[in-house]
Design an enzyme around this catalytic site. Structure first.
Site, PDB file in Angstrom:
ATOM      1  N   ARG A  54      -4.465  -7.931   3.298  1.00 17.34           N
ATOM      2  CA  ARG A  54      -3.844  -8.186   4.589  1.00 17.34           C
ATOM      3  C   ARG A  54      -3.071  -6.986   5.129  1.00 17.34           C
ATOM      4  O   ARG A  54      -3.240  -6.610   6.291  1.00 17.34           O
ATOM      5  CB  ARG A  54      -2.893  -9.397   4.489  1.00 17.34           C
ATOM      6  CG  ARG A  54      -3.564 -10.730   4.701  1.00 17.34           C
ATOM      7  CD  ARG A  54      -2.881 -11.810   3.895  1.00 17.34           C
ATOM      8  NE  ARG A  54      -2.976 -11.500   2.474  1.00 17.34           N
ATOM      9  CZ  ARG A  54      -4.050 -11.829   1.739  1.00 17.34           C
ATOM     10  NH1 ARG A  54      -5.049 -12.451   2.282  1.00 17.34           N
ATOM     11  NH2 ARG A  54      -4.104 -11.507   0.459  1.00 17.34           N
ATOM     12  N   THR A  55      -2.224  -6.394   4.297  1.00 16.83           N
ATOM     13  CA  THR A  55      -1.394  -5.297   4.807  1.00 16.83           C
ATOM     14  C   THR A  55      -2.251  -4.119   5.243  1.00 16.83           C
ATOM     15  O   THR A  55      -2.058  -3.565   6.329  1.00 16.83           O
ATOM     16  CB  THR A  55      -0.387  -4.853   3.722  1.00 16.83           C
ATOM     17  OG1 THR A  55       0.401  -5.972   3.328  1.00 16.83           O
ATOM     18  CG2 THR A  55       0.526  -3.762   4.259  1.00 16.83           C
ATOM     19  N   LYS A  83      -7.472  13.131 -10.752  1.00 17.37           N
ATOM     20  CA  LYS A  83      -7.649  14.458 -11.347  1.00 17.37           C
ATOM     21  C   LYS A  83      -6.316  15.080 -11.756  1.00 17.37           C
ATOM     22  O   LYS A  83      -6.271  16.227 -12.194  1.00 17.37           O
ATOM     23  CB  LYS A  83      -8.355  15.382 -10.357  1.00 17.37           C
ATOM     24  CG  LYS A  83      -9.709  14.865  -9.861  1.00 17.37           C
ATOM     25  CD  LYS A  83     -10.263  15.777  -8.774  1.00 17.37           C
ATOM     26  CE  LYS A  83     -11.553  15.240  -8.193  1.00 17.37           C
ATOM     27  NZ  LYS A  83     -12.052  16.080  -7.071  1.00 17.37           N
ATOM     28  N   ARG A 104       1.191   2.482   0.157  1.00 15.97           N
ATOM     29  CA  ARG A 104       1.526   1.438  -0.816  1.00 15.97           C
ATOM     30  C   ARG A 104       1.346   2.038  -2.201  1.00 15.97           C
ATOM     31  O   ARG A 104       0.341   2.699  -2.466  1.00 15.97           O
ATOM     32  CB  ARG A 104       0.642   0.202  -0.662  1.00 15.97           C
ATOM     33  CG  ARG A 104       0.816  -0.769  -1.830  1.00 15.97           C
ATOM     34  CD  ARG A 104       0.171  -2.101  -1.592  1.00 15.97           C
ATOM     35  NE  ARG A 104       0.966  -2.909  -0.675  1.00 15.97           N
ATOM     36  CZ  ARG A 104       0.745  -4.207  -0.459  1.00 15.97           C
ATOM     37  NH1 ARG A 104      -0.235  -4.834  -1.081  1.00 15.97           N
ATOM     38  NH2 ARG A 104       1.502  -4.866   0.377  1.00 15.97           N
ATOM     39  N   HIS A 133       9.234  -4.181   0.827  1.00 15.74           N
ATOM     40  CA  HIS A 133       8.014  -4.361   1.629  1.00 15.74           C
ATOM     41  C   HIS A 133       8.473  -4.563   3.076  1.00 15.74           C
ATOM     42  O   HIS A 133       8.370  -5.655   3.632  1.00 15.74           O
ATOM     43  CB  HIS A 133       7.223  -5.563   1.120  1.00 15.74           C
ATOM     44  CG  HIS A 133       5.804  -5.617   1.607  1.00 15.74           C
ATOM     45  ND1 HIS A 133       5.338  -4.860   2.665  1.00 15.74           N
ATOM     46  CD2 HIS A 133       4.746  -6.350   1.190  1.00 15.74           C
ATOM     47  CE1 HIS A 133       4.059  -5.125   2.857  1.00 15.74           C
ATOM     48  NE2 HIS A 133       3.679  -6.025   1.969  1.00 15.74           N
TER      49      HIS A 133
END
Length: 306
Positions: A54-55, A83, A104, A133
């Site tokens: 959703r976000t 890497k 995120r 959040h």
């Protein structure tokens, strides 16, 4: 462009700035065609080091609806961090490509750390570990304001995983800035609000409860959360607690007619699907409102006006 602004935690914006975002989001909702080209030529970097549906899609849709474009990744395995590249090097590189970024990350504080590397690109925190959040908080405030026409004088029940729930922590921090709000913290002992969060609200009106049925009748808002499997070290502990609270028709019969049920999603078992048709259950409307809030936030941080 003026002073570089980021959105890492709700406290980064004043109440007045939030009000301006609410008004802008509401205008976008009412007049979407007026905003369809306001970010023409702008690029959003979508940097998701942790899974999201959703976000991530909400941000990408928001930028597309504003006329901008999106680059980035939805899986850290697709980035050079596999890497051994540092977060700082990734961000410095991306800053050369994009006008605004959203991140995120599974580690708490990663979004704040990101701001140390950036000089031209504003960054938005889309969730960092169990910490914050803030755009979900923006979504939640817009939703509460839309259905209750106010953000003060409310009795809010937070139910489920209050220990690891970053959406809960962010929303409590935001709502305690408004007068006369009461918090009812509903959880098993193992998932209670962390001590550092309890210290932040010790001057506010709050109580801890374990039985949802005992308190639901007095609530204006019930904010349900899932028990987050990914935050548990012990599989057995997760299995024991995952179905501790299930909101069903029997419990909803006890609630007020104007109470709203919110959820940051994804839902697992904590809300019966039979309740989805109940007009008090607004979580899917909540998810859609978040897109308009993120459109307004992108515009504000890019200093876009129409």
């Amino acid at each position: 462009m003026g002073r570089l602004r980021h959105f890492i935690q709700p406290q980064d914006f004043t109440i007045e700035e939030f009000e301006s975002l609410f008004r802008l989001a509401n205008d976008i909702l009412s007049n979407p065609s007026n905003y369809s080209h306001c970010c023409d030529g702008k690029i959003l970097a979508s940097l998701f080091f942790e899974p999201s549906t959703r976000t991530r899609l909400s941000f990408e849709t928001a930028m597309n609806r504003l006329g901008g474009r999106v680059i980035g990744f939805a899986d850290p395995a697709a980035s050079s961090t596999t890497k051994g590249e540092s977060l700082g090097d990734t961000l410095r590189t991306v800053e050369g490509y994009a006008d605004i970024g959203v991140i995120r990350h599974p580690k708490e504080g990663a979004a704040h750390l990101a701001t140390k590397y950036l000089t031209t690109m504003p960054i938005i925190n889309a969730g960092d570990g169990g910490h914050q959040h803030p755009t979900q908080t923006l979504t939640d405030l817009i939703t509460i304001r839309r259905f209750h026409q106010r953000l003060e004088g409310l009795k809010i029940g937070f139910c489920g995983d209050l220990k690891f729930g970053r959406t809960v922590h962010s929303l409590i921090r935001a709502l305690k800035r408004y007068p006369n709000n009461q918090f009812v913290l509903i959880s098993p002992e193992e998932l209670q609000l962390p001590e550092y969060m309890q210290n932040e609200i010790k001057e506010t009106n709050y109580c801890e409860e374990e039985d949802l049925s005992e308190v639901i009748e007095d609530l204006d808002i019930l904010y349900m959360t899932r028990v987050q499997k990914e935050r548990f070290v012990s599989e057995a502990e997760y299995e024991r607690l995952k179905d501790f609270y299930i909101l069903n028709e029997e419990k909803m019969k006890l609630a007020k007619e104007d109470m709203i049920v919110m959820h940051p999603l994804p839902r697992v078992n904590e809300i019966s699907q039979d309740l989805d048709s109940d007009p008090r259950c607004v979580y899917f409307k909540q998810a859609k409102l978040g897109m308009y809030g993120r459109m307004a936030l992108i515009m504000k941080l890019l200093e876009v006006e129409i």
